[in-house]
Design a protein around this motif. Structure first.
Motif, short mmCIF file in Angstrom:
data_model
loop_
_atom_site.label_atom_id
_atom_site.label_comp_id
_atom_site.label_asym_id
_atom_site.label_seq_id
_atom_site.Cartn_x
_atom_site.Cartn_y
_atom_site.Cartn_z
N GLU A 55 21.13 12.90 48.85
CA GLU A 55 20.84 12.04 47.72
C GLU A 55 22.05 11.99 46.80
OE1 GLU A 55 18.75 15.35 44.74
OE2 GLU A 55 17.49 13.97 45.88
N LYS A 56 22.01 11.08 45.86
CA LYS A 56 23.09 10.93 44.89
C LYS A 56 23.07 12.12 43.93
CE LYS A 56 24.81 7.65 41.40
NZ LYS A 56 26.12 7.37 41.97
N GLY A 57 24.25 12.71 43.66
CA GLY A 57 24.37 13.81 42.71
C GLY A 57 25.49 13.51 41.73
N GLY A 58 25.29 12.48 40.89
CA GLY A 58 26.39 12.00 40.06
C GLY A 58 27.40 11.31 40.94
N ASP A 59 28.68 11.61 40.73
CA ASP A 59 29.71 11.07 41.62
C ASP A 59 29.64 11.70 43.01
OD1 ASP A 59 30.65 9.46 39.62
OD2 ASP A 59 32.33 10.76 39.09
N ASN A 60 29.07 12.90 43.09
CA ASN A 60 29.00 13.62 44.35
C ASN A 60 27.79 13.20 45.17
OD1 ASN A 60 31.27 15.09 43.54
ND2 ASN A 60 30.02 16.70 42.62
N ILE A 61 27.74 13.69 46.40
CA ILE A 61 26.58 13.56 47.26
C ILE A 61 25.93 14.93 47.33
CG2 ILE A 61 25.79 12.94 49.57
CD1 ILE A 61 28.60 11.43 49.76
N LYS A 62 24.61 14.99 47.34
CA LYS A 62 23.89 16.26 47.26
C LYS A 62 22.95 16.42 48.45
CE LYS A 62 21.01 19.02 44.13
NZ LYS A 62 20.36 19.06 42.79
N ALA A 63 22.91 17.64 48.98
CA ALA A 63 21.96 17.98 50.04
C ALA A 63 20.64 18.39 49.40
CB ALA A 63 22.51 19.10 50.91
N SER A 64 19.65 17.52 49.47
CA SER A 64 18.40 17.75 48.75
C SER A 64 17.46 18.71 49.45
CB SER A 64 17.69 16.42 48.51
OG SER A 64 17.48 15.73 49.74
N ALA A 65 17.70 19.00 50.73
CA ALA A 65 16.79 19.87 51.48
C ALA A 65 17.27 21.32 51.52
CB ALA A 65 16.61 19.35 52.90
#
Length: 217
Positions: free
Chosen positions: A94-104
């Motif tokens: 998922e979106k994490g600000g400018d970063n990409i985030k692993a939500s699981a």
């Protein structure tokens, strides 16, 4: 020029336009909290023009969050790909600000990145199994489940029951994502393997090689 994709620019003030052929690099590189934002060793590989797939290990050893970006050239922040460059991020990312985030959460993910549409999707690997003639091609055999070795970026199993009659790697108790072919160059939906041994190590993230590979002893 033989290219499949082109960048096209229209100048409506001057009523002119221009184009250039788009060329895609063979790899896209992962950089993030897993390695303290200091290394871009893991990578996705192109499976067609602009489409990249592979496995990535996402972790947070320093408490900075399960976040990352991609680089089109390793170590070059001027050629980064972040969440703002993507039209859609789905699955277990998922979106994490400018970063990409692993939500699981921490773990290994199977990732698909399409730079033609700027769409990113990911699925967390909850288990990696051996399956073959030796266990009736049972993709959900708990006895053949591999263990993730985070230090060496590989899945490991000892006392494996594989035989020369054929075997492969499957994920999440399903055939949806599986690996076969050649132990030095494993590919999705590849042919059955026939190498025999009892200790098997699978290296899925392309951290130490441009290929996904395994060792059998």
């Amino acid at each position: 020029e033989g290219a499949k994709y082109y960048d096209v620019t229209f100048n409506m003030m001057e009523l002119t336009w221009s184009y250039k052929a788009v060329s895609f690099d063979p790899f896209v590189y992962f950089i993030g909290a897993t390695d303290g934002w200091g290394a871009s060793d893991q990578k996705l590989a192109a499976v067609s023009d602009g489409v990249y797939t592979g496995y990535l290990y996402v972790a947070d050893p320093n408490g900075w969050g399960l976040e990352f970006k991609f680089q089109l050239e390793p170590g070059n922040w001027d050629k980064q790909l972040n969440s703002n460059n993507l039209v859609e991020i789905s699955g277990d990312f998922e979106k994490g600000g400018d970063n990409i985030k692993a939500s699981a959460g921490e773990g290994v993910y199977f990732v698909n990145l399409d730079l033609n549409t700027n769409v990113l999707s990911a699925k967390k690997i909850t288990n990696m199994n051996l399956v073959g003639d030796f266990n009736g091609w049972n993709a959900a055999d708990d006895a053949q489940q591999m263990t993730w070795d985070a230090e060496n970026y590989c899945y490991v199993i000892t006392g494996a029951g594989v035989t020369a009659n054929g075997w492969k790697f499957t994920t999440n108790n399903s055939w949806d994502i599986n690996l076969g072919g050649n132990i030095g160059d494993l590919v999705a939906n590849g042919d059955n393997l026939s190498v025999t041994g009892t200790t098997i190590k699978l290296y899925p993230t392309r951290k130490t090689s441009d290929k996904i590979y395994c060792t059998v002893e």
